[in-house]
Design a protein around this motif. Structure first.
Motif, mmCIF file in Angstrom:
data_model
loop_
_atom_site.group_PDB
_atom_site.id
_atom_site.type_symbol
_atom_site.label_atom_id
_atom_site.label_comp_id
_atom_site.label_asym_id
_atom_site.label_seq_id
_atom_site.Cartn_x
_atom_site.Cartn_y
_atom_site.Cartn_z
ATOM 1 N N CYS A 262 -14.721 41.261 -23.156
ATOM 2 C CA CYS A 262 -14.218 41.576 -21.810
ATOM 3 C C CYS A 262 -13.966 43.070 -21.604
ATOM 4 O O CYS A 262 -13.883 43.540 -20.468
ATOM 5 N N GLY A 266 -17.753 43.963 -17.702
ATOM 6 C CA GLY A 266 -16.812 43.840 -16.600
ATOM 7 C C GLY A 266 -17.489 43.707 -15.258
ATOM 8 O O GLY A 266 -18.708 43.754 -15.123
ATOM 9 N N LYS A 271 -12.818 39.812 -11.418
ATOM 10 C CA LYS A 271 -13.135 40.248 -12.773
ATOM 11 C C LYS A 271 -13.014 39.148 -13.811
ATOM 12 O O LYS A 271 -13.958 38.893 -14.574
ATOM 13 N N GLN A 275 -16.162 37.488 -15.801
ATOM 14 C CA GLN A 275 -16.246 37.697 -17.244
ATOM 15 C C GLN A 275 -16.323 36.367 -17.990
ATOM 16 O O GLN A 275 -17.002 36.259 -19.014
#
Length: 698
Positions: A262, A266, A271, A275
């Motif tokens: 992670c 990204g 987000k 991810q």
């Protein structure tokens, strides 16, 4: 425009980017002018130094309701102010001291920052300086008026087309300063270089090359582009395989743990959720590589299918990562292995490396495509660059004379010293912000211009420049009619017209015509074509439009100025169509004055020729219908020369009326004669001194 190394230039920030680019320019320039007029002392700065950025965002949201539909934090901010709005606007010191700290973050990040983003496109195109002062070029765009040089005079393009050509011609992408020098790249000259050479190139490749090329490229690569020693497909491949530095903690072949993953894989939006999808794909891939079982294959394909567009952008350069067959007939496990055995994700012994490289380069390509959307829209709006079905140049033989090959090649890349750069852009009196004609931008002297003009006259077989313009205009109208007959059949016009009654259909309308244009502009365009099919007498359809069209003959924006929407010049009559999507209530405020003014001025300018105005709207206000009737009875005065005018005819029609005329093939002659006969019966008011008579009795 200055960019950092590895940065992709853009002409409109992602935050606030919109498809109707030209309309955005117009709205934003109008808004800046309104703020300047109403608050002349306010400079472009944040609160409490200035309220300009707050005012801009407020007006932009109001004027673009169909674009900026969600602005919850702004609404919440306004609700929080309540009775303190005046104190806020007047920058009351007591209010600032007691309240600003509570709202400062929202004001800066959700309002003023967005105002800066939205207006940055005006800076990038040279319509304002960095302080958002409107430049000469910006005022010309806003007013739609320019003084043409001889080259611009014969080109069959309108003022907006020409202004955009001028600004894109001047647009240079600069590097940082090194030893007092800066390298630059010109996207416009690159576009000319690619298409004047007759390259058969698809839009995707064209977009990536235009957007991906950079002043930071190595000298040898620049020269290879100029000399055509590298194909555009090879150039795209070069962009897709640029060197990537692999972080040490993912360089090993062991499985990357999620927390480490992670850190490097990204996304700017959602987000954590995105991810999770990336990591699920990574694990599914590893499992399949370790064991080619049906179960692992099913899991891999399911992950790809469920997140197709996201994974294509992140790891597939915008394309499917693997060949998995059609949706209705997926490849079997053995077929999949055979079809994809050479894919780097399958055969590489260093999956982490190739996976990360693909992610970085694929994202880079995706950024290029995203930013190229605005660039190609602007190129198209010049009226020179076609994109349907393939990228091409309009009036190619003529443009090749204006921009000779050697001249184009020498201007794709270049170098300037720091003084030249400082004079080039940034300030309101800079070269980029100043309005220069094409010949001035190209530094052509009188001999150069005369050589071009003589070559163009010879090529077209015309007698003079006026003849050249006439030849090109005639050819343009012929091509436009071909386009109309192919794409906008009468049946298609009826279908599209029927969509305008419900604004929920806006996206369908844009898709059917051109998503670059505002829906009211599209309505004008479609009504104009509807009348083309209704009309018994042929005329120059292209010239009748007061619209800016792109090179593919699609509408972009309504032209500035005081002319009517559609003005048709018949042999014995001038017919003006005034078109609106305003509802009944808005018609009183927004249409009474301009429609009457346009009709008055049209009749005053053509006193020896009959004039009619047809007012076309989806629905009609009762008072508007009767006001137009009453206008025919009274003597009036034109607004530009105060000439006395009487008998102005403004006939209202609905959208459904136009549809019925098309379906029933109602004759335009029948429509016009019926209108004339009806208005001829309106009793005229001849007593123009009635007001004085009243006053004399008092």
């Amino acid at each position: 425009m200055y960019i950092e190394e590895k940065q992709v230039f853009n002409l409109m920030d992602t935050n606030g980017r919109r498809s109707d680019v030209l309309n955005a320019f117009n709205i934003y320039l109008q808004t800046l002018q309104e703020i300047k007029d109403d608050y002349p002392s306010e400079k472009w700065s944040n609160y409490p130094k200035s309220i300009a950025q707050f005012l801009f965002y407020t007006k932009a949201v109001e004027k673009s309701k169909d674009v900026f539909k969600k602005h919850g934090k702004f609404d919440e901010f306004i609700n929080t102010l309540e009775d303190d709005y005046t104190a806020f606007i007047e920058k009351d010191s007591s209010w600032i001291e007691n309240n600003l700290s509570d709202v400062a973050k929202v004001l800066d990040e959700s309002i003023e920052k967005r105002a800066r983003h939205y207006t940055s496109n005006l800076v990038k195109i040279g319509f304002t300086d960095s302080k958002r002062n409107i430049s000469n070029a910006g005022y010309d765009y806003l007013n739609g008026t320019i003084k043409r040089d001889p080259i611009e005079t014969f080109l069959p393009l309108n003022e907006i087309n020409i202004i955009l050509i001028r600004q894109l011609l001047k647009l240079k992408i600069f590097t940082k300063e090194v030893d007092g020098k800066r390298f630059y790249y010109s996207p416009f000259f690159m576009a000319l270089h690619m298409l004047l050479n007759g390259a058969n190139i698809d839009k995707n490749t064209f977009s990536i090359v235009i957007q991906g090329s950079s002043p930071y490229m190595e000298k040898e690569l620049k020269q290879a582009i100029i000399n055509n020693d590298i194909s555009y497909e090879e150039l795209v491949d070069y962009f897709q395989n640029e060197k990537v530095v692999i972080p040490e903690d993912i360089a090993k072949n062991s499985i990357i743990q999620k927390d480490v993953f992670c850190k490097y894989f990204g996304s700017s939006k959602n987000k954590e959720k995105i991810q999770e999808i990336y990591y699920s794909f990574y694990l599914a891939l590893i499992n399949f590589r370790n064991h080619n079982s049906k179960e692992n294959y099913h899991n891999l394909v399911t992950c790809l299918e469920d997140n197709q567009e996201l994974l294509k952008k992140a790891f597939g350069y915008g394309k499917n990562i693997f060949d998995i067959g059609r949706k209705d007939k997926r490849l079997s496990l053995d077929e999949f292995i055979e079809a994809n055995h050479n894919h780097c994700f399958i055969k590489s012994n260093e999956l982490n490396r190739v996976f990360y490289c693909a992610f970085i380069n694929s994202k880079h390509i995706d950024v290029m495509r995203e930013y190229a959307d605005t660039t190609t829209r602007l190129l198209s709006a010049t009226g020179l660059f076609k994109f349907n079905p393939m990228p091409d140049i309009a009036y190619k033989d003529i443009i090749a004379l204006v921009f000779p090959k050697e001249f184009v090649d020498n201007n794709i890349f270049g170098i300037v010293d720091e003084e030249e750069y400082s004079n080039y852009e940034g300030s309101i009196d800079s070269y980029f912000c100043n309005n220069l004609p094409i010949s001035g931008i190209l530094n052509y002297d009188d001999n150069d211009v005369n050589r071009i003009l003589n070559s163009v006259i010879e090529l077209t077989g015309a007698d003079d420049l006026k003849g050249v313009h006439s030849v090109l205009e005639s050819k343009k109208n012929e091509d436009f009619i071909l386009h109309i007959n192919e794409k906008y059949t009468k049946e298609e016009i009826v279908r599209i017209l029927s969509l305008f009654s419900d604004r929920k259909n806006d996206s369908k309308i844009k898709k059917a015509v051109n998503d670059t244009a505002p829906v009211p502009t599209i309505y004008e365009f479609i009504v104009a074509i509807a009348w083309y099919y209704i009309s018994d007498e042929k005329y120059n359809l292209y010239d009748s439009l007061n619209l800016t069209l792109n090179a593919d003959f699609e509408p972009v924006i309504h032209a500035a100025g005081g002319a009517g929407d559609i003005v048709i010049n018949y042999d014995n009559l001038i017919l003006m169509l005034e078109v609106t999507l305003m509802n009944k209530q808005a018609q009183k405020r927004g249409e009474w004055e301009p429609v009457l003014r346009h009709s008055l001025n049209l009749k005053a300018e053509n006193n020896n020729k009959g004039t009619l105005t047809f007012f076309v709207a989806d629905e009609l206000d009762y008072n508007t219908i009767n006001i137009w009737r009453a206008v025919a009875a009274v003597p009036l005065e034109s607004t530009f020369d105060h000439k006395k005018v009487d008998g102005v005819i403004i006939m209202p029609f609905t959208n459904n009326d136009m549809i019925r005329f098309l379906i029933e093939e109602t004759s335009s002659v029948k429509i016009i004669e019926a209108v004339k006969a009806s208005f001829a019966a309106v009793p005229k008011i001849t007593d123009v001194s009635w007001r004085e008579e009243v006053l004399n009795q008092l």
